[in-house]
Design a protein around this motif. Structure first.
Motif, PDB file in Angstrom:
ATOM      1  N   LEU A  69       0.801  -1.162  -0.204  1.00  0.00           N
ATOM      2  CA  LEU A  69      -0.169  -0.201   0.357  1.00  0.00           C
ATOM      3  C   LEU A  69       0.985   1.290  -0.565  1.00  0.00           C
ATOM      4  N   SER A  70       2.203   1.540   0.989  1.00  0.00           N
ATOM      5  CA  SER A  70       2.614   2.386   0.733  1.00  0.00           C
ATOM      6  C   SER A  70       3.510   2.772  -0.141  1.00  0.00           C
ATOM      7  N   SER A  71       3.991   1.749  -1.093  1.00  0.00           N
ATOM      8  CA  SER A  71       4.717   1.891  -2.322  1.00  0.00           C
ATOM      9  C   SER A  71       3.553   2.773  -3.479  1.00  0.00           C
ATOM     10  N   ARG A  72       2.436   2.438  -3.451  1.00  0.00           N
ATOM     11  CA  ARG A  72       1.808   2.605  -4.432  1.00  0.00           C
ATOM     12  C   ARG A  72       0.759   3.736  -3.876  1.00  0.00           C
ATOM     13  N   ALA A  73      -0.031   3.507  -2.612  1.00  0.00           N
ATOM     14  CA  ALA A  73      -0.621   5.432  -2.882  1.00  0.00           C
ATOM     15  C   ALA A  73       0.341   5.225  -1.562  1.00  0.00           C
ATOM     16  N   PRO A  74       0.841   6.201  -1.868  1.00  0.00           N
ATOM     17  CA  PRO A  74       2.077   6.925  -0.332  1.00  0.00           C
ATOM     18  C   PRO A  74       0.787   8.460   0.068  1.00  0.00           C
ATOM     19  N   LEU A  75       0.795   8.847  -0.343  1.00  0.00           N
ATOM     20  CA  LEU A  75      -0.104   9.749   0.228  1.00  0.00           C
ATOM     21  C   LEU A  75      -1.081   8.932   0.989  1.00  0.00           C
ATOM     22  N   ALA A  76      -2.391   8.365   0.194  1.00  0.00           N
ATOM     23  CA  ALA A  76      -3.296   7.749   1.234  1.00  0.00           C
ATOM     24  C   ALA A  76      -2.353   7.199   2.628  1.00  0.00           C
ATOM     25  N   TYR A  77      -0.977   6.590   2.521  1.00  0.00           N
ATOM     26  CA  TYR A  77      -0.746   5.782   3.602  1.00  0.00           C
ATOM     27  C   TYR A  77      -0.674   6.861   4.771  1.00  0.00           C
ATOM     28  N   GLY A  78       0.644   7.940   4.357  1.00  0.00           N
ATOM     29  CA  GLY A  78       0.810   8.593   4.819  1.00  0.00           C
ATOM     30  C   GLY A  78      -1.087   9.726   6.058  1.00  0.00           C
ATOM     31  N   ILE A  79      -1.387   9.195   5.077  1.00  0.00           N
ATOM     32  CA  ILE A  79      -2.771  10.490   5.737  1.00  0.00           C
ATOM     33  C   ILE A  79      -3.294   9.003   7.023  1.00  0.00           C
ATOM     34  N   VAL A  80      -3.380   8.316   6.700  1.00  0.00           N
ATOM     35  CA  VAL A  80      -3.505   6.653   7.888  1.00  0.00           C
ATOM     36  C   VAL A  80      -2.632   7.082   8.620  1.00  0.00           C
TER      37      VAL A  80
END
Length: 620
Positions: free
Chosen positions: A525-536
């Motif tokens: 998840l963090s590699s494909r959607a770093p923004l979403a991962y950072g928010i969560v």
């Protein structure tokens, strides 16, 4: 039941006794707390047994008279609080016992047990209160106890900040509760539950006022039970000792909000808007907190967000007219969540860290804690035949039967997330190899493992008291004689149980493939959607938003008021003072005390007046 008022007095005696003599007893203080809490547990069990065959018992006496108004205090034993007495006293007794090993060597050992006694007394007092005013008194006392326990390590800045945050944020909710109480008293002239319910049933309160008061009271429950948006204090409460986390998160403080809504269920049930509000907030909180739990690395914070999510499930049930489902899940959650926190404490006690990234390979080294943690994980994940499976299905059925279909699917997705992040936690702690150097890792003493064994047994068997397979005894008993509480068991389509089981197993499978077998990359998840991962990862920046808006705004207002105080109010006062002082000094110079000078001035003044009189022709 007529002596049920003794139940909260035992821990109160523990608190007072340890406050006075704890320093002399030192670690023997544990036995005082354990024995007196055991007395509460035994008496609670006897009260519950008697309540199975007897009707509700209520005893009150006049506490305060104001004109024609009489305020009463007393206690009541009904189905709901008889069950809650056992849950609270049981978990509290096990936490007291566990703490003897966990807190061993702490220099403030007696103080810790005194605080546990105060907290337990407050929660038990809240449970048996027969009216809203008495409930509110104990409600606030629970807040005081939590403040003391969360901030127990007061020499740590993080603990002090967490204690203040919990106290302040729950006070925000309590303002709503207080206003709701006052409005109900204005409408009914009473704080008594029975009279409030009778007024609702007779239509003495308008529908708008019922909705308003119910939502205001729910705001109080949102604060105590860590529901969005007043949830941010609950994860920070992990700064307290781990036994405190088990006590607060399992059956006491956070359960108080759910208990409040359940105890006032006829009021909420009279307003569709209030019920829908409770259901929406509950469902949103369940999935909101579950997503945050997916990426946390602190073992206690994962469990904390899990608690927030599970409390959301209970609110969803109550808001969907699933009174029994909400109370049922409150009971089962108390057992498996207390087990998980105590097992987490055992892990922390062994490895001296809360960072799961530094753990791993503990299954063989913690031969008791590992299987016990697994039982709790299976129960909260809703795996068939464990207690959480039955209670969570009741909630899903209630949401579906009530027509809350979008909320139902949110709850299903949250169930998938729950199974995933809980088994992510389990595999990262117990499977594979250790990811950091761990020396002297050993199993916890029996005083810590035995309470976990008791909770593990309950985490397995507690669900069987209310199932369509083995009888709906608990549900039928809870609603007995009160049609406003609904039915003991709500029938729903059979596929709901299948869906709930499948999503739970899929969550476990995904966690196993990512964190045990490692066939799927952990950073998928963090590699494909770093923004979403950072928010969560940053918990949706809710704390930061509050800091930049409410906290910053409060500071700006306080600075503005400080400016007004210093430069306007104090400036005006200082100017007035200076003027008076100047006038006084001038007068002091004239008043020199010489009689000759006074006579000269009087003579000159008289002469001046005569001259003026003569020049004006006597007009002046």
């Amino acid at each position: 039941m007529e002596n049920a008022w003794l139940i909260p007095l035992f821990p109160l005696v523990s608190f007072l006794f340890l406050l006075l003599f704890g320093k002399k007893l030192k670690e023997a203080s544990a036995f005082v707390g354990i024995l007196l809490t055991l007395a509460s547990l035994v008496y609670s069990i006897l009260v519950l047994i008697e309540r199975f065959s007897e009707s509700t018992f209520k005893a009150e006496a006049v506490w305060l008279t104001i004109g024609n108004l009489e305020l009463t205090a007393g206690f009541e034993v009904n189905q709901l609080n008889a069950l809650m007495l056992v849950i609270v006293s049981l978990v509290s007794f096990l936490v007291h016992t566990y703490s003897k090993g966990y807190m061993h060597g702490d220099e403030r050992f007696p103080v810790f047990y005194a605080y546990l006694g105060l907290f337990t007394f407050a929660m038990l007092g809240l449970v048996i209160s027969p009216n809203l005013l008495q409930t509110y008194i104990f409600w606030e006392l629970v807040g005081v106890g939590s403040f003391l326990l969360i901030g127990f390590y007061f020499y740590k800045e993080s603990a002090k900040a967490a204690a203040k945050k919990a106290f302040i944020m729950t006070r925000i909710g309590d303002v709503g509760l207080l206003i709701g109480m006052i409005l109900l008293f204005w409408q009914t002239g009473s704080f008594e539950y029975d009279e409030i319910f009778a007024a609702v049933e007779e239509g003495a309160i308008s529908g708008t006022m019922i909705t308003l008061t119910a939502i205001l009271i729910f705001i109080g429950a949102v604060g105590k039970s860590g529901q969005f948006p007043l949830h941010t204090w609950l994860p920070d409460a992990m700064e307290g000792p781990t036994p405190v986390s088990a006590l607060i998160h399992a059956a006491t403080m956070v359960a108080a909000g759910v208990y409040l809504v359940a105890s006032l269920f006829p009021l909420f049930n009279a307003s569709e808007t209030a019920m829908l509000t409770v259901a929406i907030i509950g469902a949103f909180t369940a999935i909101f907190a579950a997503t945050i739990g997916l990426v946390q690395t602190d073992i206690k914070r994962v469990l904390a967000f899990s608690t927030v999510s599970q409390l959301g499930y209970m609110m969803l049930a109550l808001g969907s007219a699933g009174y029994v489902a909400g109370v049922f899940h409150l009971m089962t959650h108390a057992f498996f969540k207390a087990l998980l926190f105590l097992a987490a404490g055992s892990v922390i006690h062994a490895v001296h860290t809360q960072d799961i990234e530094k753990m791993g390979g503990l299954w063989k080294r913690l031969s008791f804690t590992g299987p016990l943690f697994l039982i709790g994980t299976l129960a909260i994940s809703g795996v068939p035949l464990f207690s959480g499976f039955f209670s969570k299905d009741e909630i899903l059925i209630a949401a579906w039967a009530n027509g809350n279909y979008p909320l139902f699917w949110l709850a299903v997705i949250a169930a998938f997330f729950t199974a995933f992040y809980m088994f992510r936690l389990f595999f990262m702690i117990f499977s594979g190899e250790a990811r950091s150097e761990m020396k002297n890792v050993h199993e916890s003493p029996s005083v810590m493992t035995m309470p976990m064994v008791v909770l593990a047994v309950l985490a397995v068997v507690a669900g069987y008291v209310n199932t369509p397979w083995f009888g709906t005894f608990l549900g039928d008993w809870l609603v007995e004689g009160n049609e406003a509480l609904g039915h003991g068991h709500i029938e729903g389509p059979g596929w709901i149980m299948i869906v709930a089981t499948v999503v739970s197993l899929l969550g476990i499978l995904l966690a196993w493939m990512m964190y045990s077998k490692k066939s799927i990359s952990r950073d998928w998840l963090s590699s494909r959607a770093p923004l979403a991962y950072g928010i969560v990862k940053n918990k949706y920046y809710i704390d930061e938003i509050y800091n930049q808006s409410i906290v910053f705004g409060a500071k700006a207002i306080s600075l503005f008021l400080r400016f007004i105080e210093v430069f306007l109010v104090e400036g005006l006062v200082k100017l007035t003072t200076a003027a008076v002082q100047g006038l006084g000094k001038t007068g002091a110079k004239i008043q020199n005390g010489q009689v000759q000078t006074y006579g000269t001035i009087a003579f000159v003044g008289l002469a001046v007046l005569i001259v003026i009189y003569a020049l004006t022709g006597g007009y002046l």
